[in-house]
Design a protein around this motif. Sequence first.
Motif, PDB file in Angstrom:
ATOM      1  N   TYR A 149      27.887 -19.681   5.626  1.00 24.31           N
ATOM      2  CA  TYR A 149      29.281 -19.767   6.051  1.00 24.31           C
ATOM      3  C   TYR A 149      29.488 -20.886   7.074  1.00 24.31           C
ATOM      4  CZ  TYR A 149      33.635 -18.933   8.427  1.00 24.31           C
ATOM      5  OH  TYR A 149      34.865 -19.125   8.986  1.00 24.31           O
ATOM      6  N   THR A 150      28.604 -20.993   8.047  1.00 27.51           N
ATOM      7  CA  THR A 150      28.791 -21.993   9.100  1.00 27.51           C
ATOM      8  C   THR A 150      28.836 -23.412   8.530  1.00 27.51           C
ATOM      9  OG1 THR A 150      26.400 -21.871   9.501  1.00 27.51           O
ATOM     10  CG2 THR A 150      27.818 -20.618  10.971  1.00 27.51           C
ATOM     11  N   LEU A 151      27.986 -23.699   7.548  1.00 22.53           N
ATOM     12  CA  LEU A 151      27.996 -25.021   6.920  1.00 22.53           C
ATOM     13  C   LEU A 151      29.287 -25.236   6.145  1.00 22.53           C
ATOM     14  CD1 LEU A 151      26.678 -27.686   5.998  1.00 22.53           C
ATOM     15  CD2 LEU A 151      25.612 -26.395   4.120  1.00 22.53           C
ATOM     16  N   ILE A 152      29.695 -24.234   5.369  1.00 18.62           N
ATOM     17  CA  ILE A 152      30.915 -24.360   4.568  1.00 18.62           C
ATOM     18  C   ILE A 152      32.118 -24.569   5.472  1.00 18.62           C
ATOM     19  CG2 ILE A 152      32.453 -23.151   2.972  1.00 18.62           C
ATOM     20  CD1 ILE A 152      29.912 -21.783   1.848  1.00 18.62           C
ATOM     21  N   GLU A 153      32.179 -23.837   6.582  1.00 16.50           N
ATOM     22  CA  GLU A 153      33.296 -23.995   7.518  1.00 16.50           C
ATOM     23  C   GLU A 153      33.339 -25.412   8.091  1.00 16.50           C
ATOM     24  OE1 GLU A 153      33.848 -22.769  11.913  1.00 16.50           O
ATOM     25  OE2 GLU A 153      34.294 -20.963  10.756  1.00 16.50           O
ATOM     26  N   LYS A 154      32.174 -25.965   8.441  1.00 16.28           N
ATOM     27  CA  LYS A 154      32.137 -27.322   8.988  1.00 16.28           C
ATOM     28  C   LYS A 154      32.587 -28.351   7.953  1.00 16.28           C
ATOM     29  CE  LYS A 154      28.532 -26.475  12.437  1.00 16.28           C
ATOM     30  NZ  LYS A 154      27.107 -26.676  12.804  1.00 16.28           N
TER      31      LYS A 154
END
Length: 428
Positions: A149-154
């Motif tokens: 999720y953190t990568l996708i959000e960035k």
Amino acid sequence: MSSDVGHDEVAVPVGWRARLRQIGPGIMAAATGVGAGDLVATMVAGSRFGYTLLWAVLVGAIFKIALAEAVGRWHLTSGRTLLSGWRTLGKWVLVYFGAYAVVWGFVYGATAMSASGLPLNALFPAISVRYWAMLCGVLGFLLVWFGRYTLIEKVMTAFVGIMFVTVVGTAVLVAPNLLDAAGGFVPRLPEGSFVYVLGLVGGVGGTITMAAYGYWTMAKGWRSSRWLSMMRLDNTVGYVTTGIFVVAMLIVGSELLLGRGIVDGDEGLLMLGGILAADYGEWARIPFLIGFFAVTFSSLIGVWNGVSLLFADWWRTWRLPASAPEESPADYDRKAGVRSTVYRGYVLWLTFPPMALLFLDRPFQLTVAYGVLGALFMPFLAGTLLVLLNSRRLGPEGRSRWLSNGLLTVCLVMFGYLAVDRLIGLFS
């Protein structure tokens, strides 16, 4: 949900800087909901009515804030996911959503890939739209298959920055008449504009992807009513950003296309790029096409992740016995998160079977079909939220008050009318 988020709730931020650093799910939801079809609707409205319908963009942002706030509030105060809430309304709700998600996903997969391929083909014509579309689909597939999720959000936040700068920059370039633009915020309905108003109101970010907002808040680690204030800030920032973006697109349509005959469909956006090149030079066309790609590909990524989470939770909920107690967040993460078989199966469904539709070479017809399917979901979402958020089984802090109920009721009526109009238009 994503394994990089613990099952325990993270600490609620204190202070504006810490709160701003937590913003993310609202940006994802708003950016996912704005696609090529919304750009086309905004552009056509600007070309036909100038600045007159700017007020409809403001109204749309308010309604979408109300809908997404209701979704987020349900997740944070009920201790259940949205699918678990729908399960309490009867089996028919799960049947409707499951059938809808399968059909919608097949059509949207082709629509999103085709829309992402169009600006890339305009920038690099050596590769056809069809094969650019396939490359975009595979790239999105790999990102949500392996990405947390953190990568996708960035990645999504970066694309939002690109689309915001390029499209708002284009609006500044065309030197809008600020006096006329200010007058556009006074509600008026020119003859023949009603359906365009509904399209603008409905186009400020989201259809089925609005239901994914609560799942992204869970992925972020927001899992109790203590996060209500943060969720509302996050949601408002996301849709205000999107509202500014849509206003900028309407300004571009008003200044460059008012009174001209334009092409409906995604090709109309390419035509707008050509007009920019003719009026200002190639340096103006290229940033616009990059922004066009950022809009379409961010929608693709958001759907590949968010709606796959919804579908995985639908499968988890569908298989629960009628008398089964609600499962813990740990059970939810294990059975419906990004590593679940159903999540990955739906990502595959979004990516590869729809590639067959790309060989029809009918991107505009795909956009029309997607628009009709999208319109059918919004009244369903508004109606079910009205029921769930007025249930006595929900605590006082989660229940809707007069403002939320009023806005959700207007959304139900408005989007219901738009759905009927889209269906009539499809068959006539």
